[in-house]
Design an enzyme around this catalytic site. Structure first.
Site, PDB file in Angstrom:
ATOM      1  CD  GLN A 100       3.079   6.748  11.689  1.00 19.05           C
ATOM      2  OE1 GLN A 100       3.290   5.830  12.308  1.00 19.05           O
ATOM      3  NE2 GLN A 100       3.960   7.141  10.779  1.00 19.05           N
ATOM      4  N   GLY A 178       1.609   5.027   5.656  1.00 21.61           N
ATOM      5  CA  GLY A 178       1.459   4.297   4.137  1.00 21.61           C
ATOM      6  C   GLY A 178       2.681   3.796   3.893  1.00 21.61           C
ATOM      7  CB  ALA A 179       5.979   4.182   5.380  1.00 24.64           C
ATOM      8  CE1 TYR A 182       2.903  -1.647  11.957  1.00 23.51           C
ATOM      9  CE2 TYR A 182       4.874  -0.692  10.717  1.00 23.51           C
ATOM     10  CZ  TYR A 182       4.251  -1.155  11.777  1.00 23.51           C
ATOM     11  OH  TYR A 182       4.978  -1.648  12.779  1.00 23.51           O
ATOM     12  N   GLY A 291      17.181   7.969   6.765  1.00 23.16           N
ATOM     13  CA  GLY A 291      17.939   7.297   7.568  1.00 23.16           C
ATOM     14  C   GLY A 291      17.300   6.105   7.879  1.00 23.16           C
TER      15      GLY A 291
END
Length: 364
Positions: A100, A178-179, A182, A291
């Site tokens: 990632q 993209g979450a 960041y 979660g």
């Protein structure tokens, strides 16, 4: 033994997985000060090679994107050598692993960065603190710089080079982060992108321009079949605000869906049911994470996601931290180890490579 749908194999044009369990990316601070993963990182991921797919913790693509001290990088030859040890260990254990790429953007502090300078994001808007810095201390957040247009273009180039470095390191692919606040997310969100230029608030097309450029450039460089994208529409983590995420993310998916990516990794949120809204708009593999801001995902909840047709794969975070043999535990309907929260962000093997497996328990 159970016959959970989570344990069925999965195949697509890009992926051949023995089960539908994805190990979610989780920051663990097990890198040397220069960003090279420590030797225990190879052992940690190899222990979890039974996952259908492993996604590493976030890795900064260049020192310009480093958000905290002792997070790993993929910029230098030493980084590549360190990650090669990880990928070799995972592959020897029969696993598959994506890296990632996580550019911090506005997140960070001069004392948390090898460069010692201010972090830069879409706009000069501070992130909530604290920040992990040198010597294990935490510092309050500071106001970042607003990126220039040239710096935005450099960030695209940095992601491309890091993706190429990931291929040299033996990864099976990369996931663009993209979450969760960041850099890519910062361009998408209301309160972190206050720009008035072609990367800003003039229209949704401007807001999604940088994410589309990064995804397109990386997919072109290493292959769309080796490129995944993680998004968390409406996620308020770390001070993010998105009043109406649906039109923004629908527009983004209409662009990147055409590329034929390996997968979309999508975090659901009760404020905006992203899985239900975006699943029909995505024609490739979809990984669900349910979660992120709540209780750890159970086997039953993952099975329900698959049964509802909301995703093809389900990612598990905390369950994989404490249970290196999570697929076997699900298969045998065995109890799960609990996570030791005090060791999540330390720097040694305790709480990292010492969680017991069922096989070890049976020996004793």
């Amino acid at each position: 033994m159970t016959t959970s749908p989570l344990l069925r194999s999965y195949s697509s044009a890009s992926l051949r997985l023995p089960n539908r369990l994805v190990m979610a990316p989780m920051t663990r601070h097990r890198a040397a000060e220069d960003g090279t993963p420590l030797p225990i990182v190879a052992e940690h991921y190899a222990q979890r090679a039974g996952a259908g797919l492993i996604v590493t913790e976030g890795i900064w693509p260049s020192s310009r994107g480093q958000s905290e001290w002792r997070l790993p990088g993929l910029e230098t030859a030493e980084h590549v050598r360190g990650w090669r040890g990880v990928t070799d260990a995972v592959h020897a254990a029969g696993g598959r692993i994506f890296a990632q790429l996580m550019h911090g953007g506005r997140k960070g502090h001069p004392l948390a960065r090898l460069t010692g300078d201010l972090p830069a994001g879409p706009s000069a808007v501070a992130a909530p603190g604290p920040v992990h810095v040198r010597d294990g201390r935490k510092a309050a957040a500071i106001v970042p710089r607003a990126m220039t247009t040239d710096e935005i273009r450099q960030a695209v180039a940095d992601h491309v080079q890091a993706a190429r470095n990931a291929m040299d390191a033996g990864f099976d692919g990369i996931e663009l982060h993209g979450a969760n606040s960041y850099l890519i997310h910062q361009f998408l969100a209301d309160n972190t992108n206050l720009r008035a230029d072609e990367y800003g608030r003039g229209s949704i097309a401007d807001r999604i321009r940088f994410p589309v450029e990064v995804v397109s450039a990386v997919a072109s460089a290493v292959g769309a079949h080796r490129t995944g994208l993680r998004l968390s529409p409406g996620n308020p983590q770390f001070g993010m605000s998105e009043a109406d995420p649906a039109p923004v993310y629908r527009a983004l998916l209409s662009e990147v869906d055409l590329l034929g990516l390996a997968y979309l990794h999508l975090t659901d949120d009760e404020r905006y049911p992203a899985l239900a809204d975006l699943r029909p708009r995505w024609h490739g593999t979809l990984v669900a994470n349910v979660g992120e801001n709540g209780d750890p995902t159970t086997r039953e909840r993952g099975e329900a996601v698959l049964a509802a047709g909301l995703a093809d794969l389900v990612s598990y975070g905390r369950a994989f931290i404490a249970n290196p043999d999570l697929p076997e535990r699900f298969a045998r309907d065995a109890a799960l180890n609990a996570v030791d929260e005090t060791t999540l962000h330390t720097h040694d093997a305790v709480g990292y490579t010492d969680y017991p497996t069922l096989a070890a328990a049976e020996v004793h």
